[in-house]
Design an enzyme around this catalytic site. Structure first.
Site, PDB file in Angstrom:
ATOM      1  N   ARG A 107       0.807  -1.225   0.000  1.00 44.02           N
ATOM      2  CA  ARG A 107       0.000   0.000   0.000  1.00 44.02           C
ATOM      3  C   ARG A 107       0.837   1.271   0.000  1.00 44.02           C
ATOM      4  NH1 ARG A 107      -4.154  -2.157   4.629  1.00 44.02           N
ATOM      5  NH2 ARG A 107      -5.355  -3.591   3.296  1.00 44.02           N
TER       6      ARG A 107
ATOM      7  N   CYS B  63      -9.800  -1.497   5.227  1.00 36.98           N
ATOM      8  CA  CYS B  63     -11.260  -1.414   5.196  1.00 36.98           C
ATOM      9  C   CYS B  63     -11.781  -0.133   5.833  1.00 36.98           C
ATOM     10  CB  CYS B  63     -11.870  -2.631   5.884  1.00 36.98           C
ATOM     11  SG  CYS B  63     -11.151  -3.043   7.487  1.00 36.98           S
TER      12      CYS B  63
ATOM     13  N   LYS C  89      -2.245   3.415   9.374  1.00 32.72           N
ATOM     14  CA  LYS C  89      -2.665   3.109   8.005  1.00 32.72           C
ATOM     15  C   LYS C  89      -3.660   4.146   7.504  1.00 32.72           C
ATOM     16  CE  LYS C  89      -2.423  -1.951   8.512  1.00 32.72           C
ATOM     17  NZ  LYS C  89      -3.264  -3.160   8.636  1.00 32.72           N
TER      18      LYS C  89
ATOM     19  N   HIS D 220     -18.222  -2.033   9.874  1.00 38.71           N
ATOM     20  CA  HIS D 220     -17.478  -1.013  10.618  1.00 38.71           C
ATOM     21  C   HIS D 220     -18.313   0.268  10.690  1.00 38.71           C
ATOM     22  CE1 HIS D 220     -14.160  -3.602  10.679  1.00 38.71           C
ATOM     23  NE2 HIS D 220     -13.300  -2.971   9.903  1.00 38.71           N
TER      24      HIS D 220
END
Length: 339
Positions: free
Chosen positions: A100, A131, A215, A244
């Site tokens: 990433r 996510c 992140k 979430h």
């Protein structure tokens, strides 16, 4: 459209299972599909589009006949086998954190920065974001485009499925054990997850933030291609299986009214606004997000402490839009190029 050969590395995990289901649901043009996993799962069989597909050992798999390879088997696995797949000619859509932050590898949420997908043709790898980052940037993209965003404060309330199948089992087992009058011994989570909220997801960095939080900081900047955005996250694991939730507080570059924010959210792709100021007039993980594909937004209101502040509540299925669906959307954008 011409069909393609697909491989799924990590095909038996929580995300791999949903990838299999969603490829069929979305009529993705699969010619041949190869399900890949470790030696623990090799030899098992799963149904795919009325076919029984046997799971093969990833370590031995030859990717030469594969056009698209989905990887969701952990960063260390992707580090070894994704470059091998690329060398054999496949395009890899990777759902781990391994690639990433590599500058030359695109980090893509199709509703936000689909134009970066073409960069993956050069590297052979396209990274799927975390996510919690995905659902947040999908909700914020229309506001970012309209008035700009200077700062994001976000508190996440993340389902256990984000930690995999073993975390799902642990929540179920702990809940049953406690309701039967017994204790709960944590093995996957750092402390008891049943009937609890844990302000730690992943390990801690030297600055006191967890890896999950960091992140969100780095990925948001990379996806928006804007190093000036300030991101301040707190990530919390809660005893929910799927979906979430995020309390998002932003400071925009220009003032924005609640009515205008609602208008741009209503017209945003794959965003559903549920913002009635009454009991139940907002989205929740259990009733709306789990098992569905959109990003839901509610509780849109002015921040009374800041002249350019706006608050919202963002909910989405972390295994679908937060992982499998986003990966498939990337692959769908690739199809015209591959054909």
């Amino acid at each position: 459209m011409q069909s393609v050969n697909v491989a799924i590395a990590g095909a038996t995990g929580a995300v791999g299972e949903v990838l299999r289901e969603m490829l069929v649901e979305r009529s993705f043009p699969v010619d041949q599909i190869r399900l890949l996993a470790s030696s623990r799962s090799a030899g098992k069989s799963f149904e795919f589009a009325d076919r029984e597909i046997r799971v093969e050992l990833l370590d031995d798999f030859d990717f030469r006949d594969t056009q698209v390879a989905f990887f969701s088997a952990g960063g260390s696995v992707s580090a070894v086998h994704a470059p091998r797949a690329v060398k054999a000619g496949a395009i890899v859509v990777d759902n781990t954190s391994e690639f990433r932050q590599q500058p030359h590898i695109p980090l893509v949420v199709p509703e936000v920065n689909a134009h970066r997908i073409k960069d993956g043709l050069e590297t052979g790898i396209i990274a799927n974001p975390n996510c919690s980052t995905i659902q947040m940037v999908v909700a914020l993209k229309p506001i970012y485009d309209a008035v700009g965003i200077e700062r994001i404060n976000v508190a996440t309330y993340q389902a256990v499925s984000g930690a995999g199948a073993s975390a799902i089992r642990e929540l179920a087992e702990q809940t049953t054990s406690i309701l039967n009058g017994n204790g709960a011994e944590p093995t996957v989570h750092p402390v008891q997850i049943a009937f609890n909220a844990i302000p730690q997801i992943n390990t801690f960095e030297d600055n006191g933030y967890t890896k999950e939080e960091w992140k969100m900081v780095l990925e948001t900047k990379k996806i928006f291609e804007d190093e000036s955005i300030q991101v301040n996250p707190t990530c919390v694991r809660i005893p929910v299986f799927y979906g979430h939730s995020e309390a998002v507080h932003i400071e925009t570059k220009e003032p924005i009214s609640v009515d205008f924010a609602r208008d741009v959210l209503m017209s945003a792709p794959n965003v559903i606004l549920m913002d009635e100021r009454e009991a139940g007039g907002y989205p929740t993980a259990v009733e709306h997000a789990a098992g569905t594909d959109p990003v839901f937004v509610g509780r849109v209101r002015k921040d009374v402490s800041h002249p350019r502040g706006l608050n919202m509540w963002v909910v989405s299925d972390n295994v679908r839009k937060g992982a499998a669906l986003n990966s498939i959307q990337i692959a769908e954008e690739l199809l015209p190029i591959l054909n």
